[in-house]
Design a protein around this motif. Structure first.
Motif, mmCIF file in Angstrom:
data_model
loop_
_atom_site.group_PDB
_atom_site.id
_atom_site.type_symbol
_atom_site.label_atom_id
_atom_site.label_comp_id
_atom_site.label_asym_id
_atom_site.label_seq_id
_atom_site.Cartn_x
_atom_site.Cartn_y
_atom_site.Cartn_z
ATOM 1 N N LEU A 1 -7.711 0.266 2.418
ATOM 2 C CA LEU A 1 -7.145 -0.742 1.668
ATOM 3 C C LEU A 1 -6.586 -1.864 2.553
ATOM 4 O O LEU A 1 -6.343 -2.993 2.098
ATOM 5 C CB LEU A 1 -6.146 -0.260 0.838
ATOM 6 C CG LEU A 1 -6.326 0.714 -0.230
ATOM 7 C CD1 LEU A 1 -5.330 1.533 -0.820
ATOM 8 C CD2 LEU A 1 -7.089 -0.082 -1.549
ATOM 9 N N ARG B 1 -1.426 -1.422 -4.316
ATOM 10 C CA ARG B 1 -2.289 -0.341 -4.485
ATOM 11 C C ARG B 1 -1.722 1.003 -3.897
ATOM 12 O O ARG B 1 -1.130 1.114 -3.019
ATOM 13 C CB ARG B 1 -3.523 -0.718 -3.362
ATOM 14 C CG ARG B 1 -4.228 -2.096 -3.648
ATOM 15 C CD ARG B 1 -5.036 -1.709 -4.908
ATOM 16 N NE ARG B 1 -5.850 -3.110 -5.306
ATOM 17 C CZ ARG B 1 -7.115 -3.305 -4.847
ATOM 18 N NH1 ARG B 1 -7.381 -2.260 -4.221
ATOM 19 N NH2 ARG B 1 -7.780 -4.419 -4.994
ATOM 20 N N ILE C 1 1.006 -1.121 0.061
ATOM 21 C CA ILE C 1 0.140 -0.115 -0.135
ATOM 22 C C ILE C 1 0.946 1.072 0.024
ATOM 23 O O ILE C 1 1.645 1.496 0.930
ATOM 24 C CB ILE C 1 -0.895 0.062 1.295
ATOM 25 C CG1 ILE C 1 -1.787 -1.271 1.229
ATOM 26 C CG2 ILE C 1 -1.677 1.269 1.259
ATOM 27 C CD1 ILE C 1 -2.712 -1.491 2.433
#
Length: 323
Positions: free
Chosen positions: A53, A42, A11
């Motif tokens: 997320l 992501r 992330i």
């Protein structure tokens, strides 16, 4: 077909630097390919997205979540991972990098990624302040006011923090506080009251040098009113891990802390200034987070990397600090 490969989510906060958009994702992809891991990358798009997320990653069965960004991104992800079985890997790309520095995670992205591959899992404590989770420090008073000023600074770093501290000192008035530390009641007029799970705020500013993220306790630091002549010694001791030796500092340890201030105001949580009620209840969350950290810690190597970071800081930022 049963796929039992390790599932890794990265992330990434894309505003943490150019490397976060191109170079670091490529490095992570290469490592996961070699390790035959399933990888999902992501990018965060707005405040709070990292936490969302992370919950998605955990729901999908992720074994490891790599946080790429500064304290805000790392803490958002860590909060969402509290008491999960997944392991947090950190590639620090912020200005303070409080949790990463506390855990001796390299500031260099490639070395941090190598650590994620080769490091070992340690489980650290977390904390709650009026139901807000944090991992390093929580404080009120002068320090919280400084954090608000520092959060709005154009350029960040140790010298910027010092500059913000001095500027805030010129207008700040100490306030009375009532503290409940386990079964002990303390009333103090103070510049700041800090409750620390970790020893530092970030930027190697050690507000609680004896704090330990593994000991199941909070270290309380109370800074009494001080004069302009005290600023230099306090600043030096803050960055040399000796502030608890200053006569203006009182320290204690506890598992349950309550801070009662005269009225609601700014509270500092892991570098983030937030509004708090007049009563703040703070408690330990024992063994709350699994993190990849160095198995051994070399003081010599850390000093070398610290001097390298200081050199880069002065080369790149010093002209902007005193503008």
């Amino acid at each position: 077909m049963d796929d039992r490969r390790i599932s890794v989510w990265a992330i990434i906060n894309p505003i943490s630097g150019v490397g976060s958009k191109r170079k670091i994702p490529k490095m992570i992809e290469e490592v996961c390919e070699k390790g035959d891991c399933r990888l999902e990358i992501r990018f965060t798009e707005y405040a709070g997205h990292a936490g969302e997320l992370t919950k998605e990653a955990l729901a999908s069965g992720a074994n490891c979540i790599i946080a790429v960004g500064g304290d805000g991104t790392v803490n958002e992800i860590a909060r969402a991972m509290t008491y999960s079985d997944a392991v947090l890997g950190i590639i620090p790309k912020g200005s303070g990098n409080g949790l990463a520095r506390e855990l001796h995670i390299p500031m260099d992205a490639r070395r941090a990624l190598e650590l994620i591959v080769n490091g070992h899992v340690t489980t650290i404590d977390g904390c709650k302040a009026n139901d807000r989770i944090f991992f390093c420090t929580c404080s009120v008073g002068f320090d919280a006011a400084v954090s608000q000023k520092f959060a709005n600074a154009k350029h960040r770093g140790s010298l910027t923090y010092l500059k913000s501290t001095i500027e805030e000192y010129l207008s700040y008035e100490p306030e009375p506080y009532e503290l409940l530390v386990d079964n002990q009641t303390i009333k103090e007029k103070a510049f700041l009251v800090a409750c620390a799970n970790a020893s530092q705020y970030g930027n190697n500013a050690f507000i609680a040098p004896q704090a330990d993220v593994h000991d199941g306790q909070l270290d309380v630091t109370i800074l009494s009113p001080f004069t302009p002549l005290d600023i230099a010694p306090l600043a030096i001791q803050l960055f040399t891990r000796q502030i608890d030796r200053n006569s203006k500092i009182k320290t204690m340890k506890g598992r349950q802390i309550t801070i009662i201030q005269q009225e609601p105001g700014i509270m500092h949580l892991d570098g983030e200034p937030v509004m708090a009620d007049s009563r703040i209840d703070i408690s330990i969350l024992p063994r709350a987070l699994n993190v990849l950290t160095p198995e051994t810690f070399s003081f010599t190597q850390e000093v070398q990397h610290l001097f390298s970071a200081v050199t880069r800081f002065f080369d790149k930022r010093l002209p902007y600090i005193f503008k």
